[in-house]
Enzyme design. Structure first.
Site, PDB file in Angstrom:
ATOM      1  N   GLU A  40       0.855  -1.191   0.000  1.00  0.00           N
ATOM      2  CA  GLU A  40       0.000   0.000   0.000  1.00  0.00           C
ATOM      3  C   GLU A  40       0.889   1.238   0.000  1.00  0.00           C
ATOM      4  O   GLU A  40       2.043   1.205   0.438  1.00  0.00           O
ATOM      5  CB  GLU A  40      -0.925  -0.017   1.229  1.00  0.00           C
ATOM      6  CG  GLU A  40      -2.009  -1.076   1.104  1.00  0.00           C
ATOM      7  CD  GLU A  40      -3.007  -1.049   2.259  1.00  0.00           C
ATOM      8  OE1 GLU A  40      -2.841  -0.204   3.162  1.00  0.00           O
ATOM      9  OE2 GLU A  40      -3.923  -1.871   2.239  1.00  0.00           O
ATOM     10  N   GLN A  98      -8.159   4.676 -24.607  1.00  0.00           N
ATOM     11  CA  GLN A  98      -9.471   4.070 -24.310  1.00  0.00           C
ATOM     12  C   GLN A  98     -10.464   5.203 -24.057  1.00  0.00           C
ATOM     13  O   GLN A  98     -10.961   5.384 -22.952  1.00  0.00           O
ATOM     14  CB  GLN A  98      -9.355   3.148 -23.104  1.00  0.00           C
ATOM     15  CG  GLN A  98      -8.503   1.922 -23.410  1.00  0.00           C
ATOM     16  CD  GLN A  98      -8.502   0.911 -22.281  1.00  0.00           C
ATOM     17  OE1 GLN A  98      -9.484   0.747 -21.566  1.00  0.00           O
ATOM     18  NE2 GLN A  98      -7.396   0.226 -22.116  1.00  0.00           N
ATOM     19  N   ASP A 170      -0.451   7.470 -38.362  1.00  0.00           N
ATOM     20  CA  ASP A 170      -1.802   6.898 -38.404  1.00  0.00           C
ATOM     21  C   ASP A 170      -2.812   8.049 -38.393  1.00  0.00           C
ATOM     22  O   ASP A 170      -2.431   9.212 -38.262  1.00  0.00           O
ATOM     23  CB  ASP A 170      -2.050   5.899 -37.260  1.00  0.00           C
ATOM     24  CG  ASP A 170      -1.986   6.543 -35.876  1.00  0.00           C
ATOM     25  OD1 ASP A 170      -1.853   7.769 -35.773  1.00  0.00           O
ATOM     26  OD2 ASP A 170      -2.079   5.791 -34.886  1.00  0.00           O
ATOM     27  N   LYS A 193      -3.609   2.809 -40.745  1.00  0.00           N
ATOM     28  CA  LYS A 193      -3.105   1.717 -39.886  1.00  0.00           C
ATOM     29  C   LYS A 193      -4.256   0.819 -39.418  1.00  0.00           C
ATOM     30  O   LYS A 193      -5.305   1.318 -39.042  1.00  0.00           O
ATOM     31  CB  LYS A 193      -2.411   2.332 -38.664  1.00  0.00           C
ATOM     32  CG  LYS A 193      -1.934   1.335 -37.644  1.00  0.00           C
ATOM     33  CD  LYS A 193      -1.182   2.005 -36.507  1.00  0.00           C
ATOM     34  CE  LYS A 193      -2.114   2.414 -35.385  1.00  0.00           C
ATOM     35  NZ  LYS A 193      -1.409   3.040 -34.257  1.00  0.00           N
ATOM     36  N   GLY A 224       6.329   0.511 -30.244  1.00  0.00           N
ATOM     37  CA  GLY A 224       7.118   0.932 -31.409  1.00  0.00           C
ATOM     38  C   GLY A 224       6.569   0.368 -32.705  1.00  0.00           C
ATOM     39  O   GLY A 224       7.048   0.718 -33.797  1.00  0.00           O
ATOM     40  N   THR A 226       3.852   0.902 -34.432  1.00  0.00           N
ATOM     41  CA  THR A 226       3.316   1.883 -35.385  1.00  0.00           C
ATOM     42  C   THR A 226       4.452   2.615 -36.099  1.00  0.00           C
ATOM     43  O   THR A 226       4.488   2.683 -37.328  1.00  0.00           O
ATOM     44  CB  THR A 226       2.411   2.902 -34.635  1.00  0.00           C
ATOM     45  OG1 THR A 226       1.393   2.172 -33.948  1.00  0.00           O
ATOM     46  CG2 THR A 226       1.782   3.892 -35.588  1.00  0.00           C
TER      47      THR A 226
HETATM   48  C1  R5P Z   1      -2.389   5.306 -31.674  1.00  0.00           C
HETATM   49  O1  R5P Z   1      -3.505   5.635 -31.846  1.00  0.00           O
HETATM   50  C2  R5P Z   1      -1.279   6.218 -31.332  1.00  0.00           C
HETATM   51  O2  R5P Z   1      -1.324   7.392 -32.084  1.00  0.00           O
HETATM   52  C3  R5P Z   1       0.069   5.543 -31.502  1.00  0.00           C
HETATM   53  O3  R5P Z   1       0.288   5.321 -32.872  1.00  0.00           O
HETATM   54  C4  R5P Z   1       0.118   4.225 -30.816  1.00  0.00           C
HETATM   55  O4  R5P Z   1      -0.421   4.312 -29.539  1.00  0.00           O
HETATM   56  C5  R5P Z   1       1.544   3.749 -30.705  1.00  0.00           C
HETATM   57  O5  R5P Z   1       1.583   2.497 -30.084  1.00  0.00           O
HETATM   58  P1  R5P Z   1       2.660   1.417 -30.521  1.00  0.00           P
HETATM   59  O6  R5P Z   1       4.019   2.047 -30.369  1.00  0.00           O
HETATM   60  O7  R5P Z   1       2.459   0.276 -29.565  1.00  0.00           O
HETATM   61  O8  R5P Z   1       2.369   1.032 -31.923  1.00  0.00           O
END
Ligand code: R5P
Length: 304
Positions: A40, A98, A170, A193, A224, A226
């Site tokens: 805690e 989210q 994206d 994406k 990483g 994306t």
């Molecule tokens: C997504 O909507 C965000 O703009 C980022 O592209 C994403 O959260 C990156 O996450 P990761 O590095 O796991 O691909």
């Protein structure tokens, strides 16, 4: 005469809090943070906060649940010690991805966090590059939403080459990339994406990068997937140099190593999230401090 600013730091990003403290010419407020043997969290504010406007910095990354709960407990302690106004400075607002229900049975965790913060006693939020602007509307208290793009652009400008296009990695990063392209007077290309799993994405390019230099833009780098998949696609389509920038570097798992091995030549990232020394071992990462823009926001908030 302006009142003294009382800035406290949670345990998530003390380095940034200290930098901000230097900028506003104020040492960090005295606070004792401990973990009991049963895990805690124990918080004691050792500073007089009665009737004062206080600021508390906590970034909700790396260990988001612990840091969120620690922040809520600190806010409760400040409220019970009769602080007049409590501003939470959350440089990285976790669970921002989210922000809506995509499938039945899912929560809206970004809204839940907003509810928790305001119920605990936060009266003002300062945050930076939220994953989506509508999250501001989840709060019924004032929200100061800061942006890092000017800092990132100013640094990137130093190494960007002629014949560069800005690439949004994206659709979510489109707005930020569009503003960066405008300020640099460059064309914009978008990547579509599709996320196949938390660490796997499928990408398609809308626009032309052949024989061009690329400035790749996103707001978050977590696994990483994306960024790396966007950079790889640009290289396959004939891009020359590839420079990238993100606001929030979570760098989960082996992402830093993967970035080192990727076609990305340099990655600009801010210090909204505390970066350990290992980041300095990576040759491609250039860290940019957001301390000045947060310090300015604090100065603009305090009572005259
Ligand atoms: C997504 O909507 C965000 O703009 C980022 O592209 C994403 O959260 C990156 O996450 P990761 O590095 O796991 O691909």
């Amino acid at each position: 005469m302006s009142k003294q600013i009382l800035l406290f730091s949670g345990s998530s990003n003390k380095t940034l809090a200290k930098e901000i403290g230097k900028n506003i010419n104020s040492p960090l407020g005295a606070i004792e943070l401990k973990i009991f043997p049963d895990n805690e969290i124990s918080v004691t504010i050792s500073e007089k906060v009665e009737d004062k406007n206080v600021f508390i910095l906590q970034s909700l990354a790396i260990d988001p649940h612990r840091y969120l709960f620690e922040l809520l407990i600190i806010v409760d302690a400040l409220k019970r010690a009769s602080a007049k106004k409590i501003t939470a400075i959350i440089p990285y607002y976790s669970y921002g991805r989210q922000d809506r229900r995509i499938n039945p049975g899912e929560p809206i965790t970004a809204k839940l966090i907003a509810n928790l913060l305001t119920s605990a006693g936060v009266t003002h939020l300062i945050t930076l590059d939220l994953h989506a602007d509508p999250i501001e509307g989840f709060f019924d208290i004032p929200v100061t939403h800061l942006h890092s793009q000017e800092l990132l652009v100013n640094e990137a400008k130093k190494i960007l080459q002629p014949n560069t296009v800005v690439v949004a990695s994206d659709i979510g990063s489109f707005k930020m990339a569009e503003q960066i392209a405008k300020s640099l007077h460059l064309d914009l290309v978008i990547i579509r994406k599709e996320r196949l799993s938390p660490a796997q994405v499928k990408t398609a390019l809308i626009g032309n990068v052949t024989n061009k230099n690329v400035f790749l833009v996103d707001n978050i780098c977590s696994t990483g997937a994306t960024l790396i998949s966007a950079a790889t696609l640009c290289r396959e389509k004939g891009a020359k140099t590839i420079i990238a920038s993100v606001t929030h570097g979570i760098f989960a798992g082996k992402s830093l190593q993967k970035i080192e091995e990727s076609p990305i030549e340099s990655l600009f990232v801010t210090n909204t999230i505390c970066q350990n020394d290992h980041i300095m071992d990576t040759k491609k990462i250039r860290l940019i401090s957001v301390s000045k823009i947060i310090a300015d926001a604090i100065e603009n908030t305090r009572d005259p």
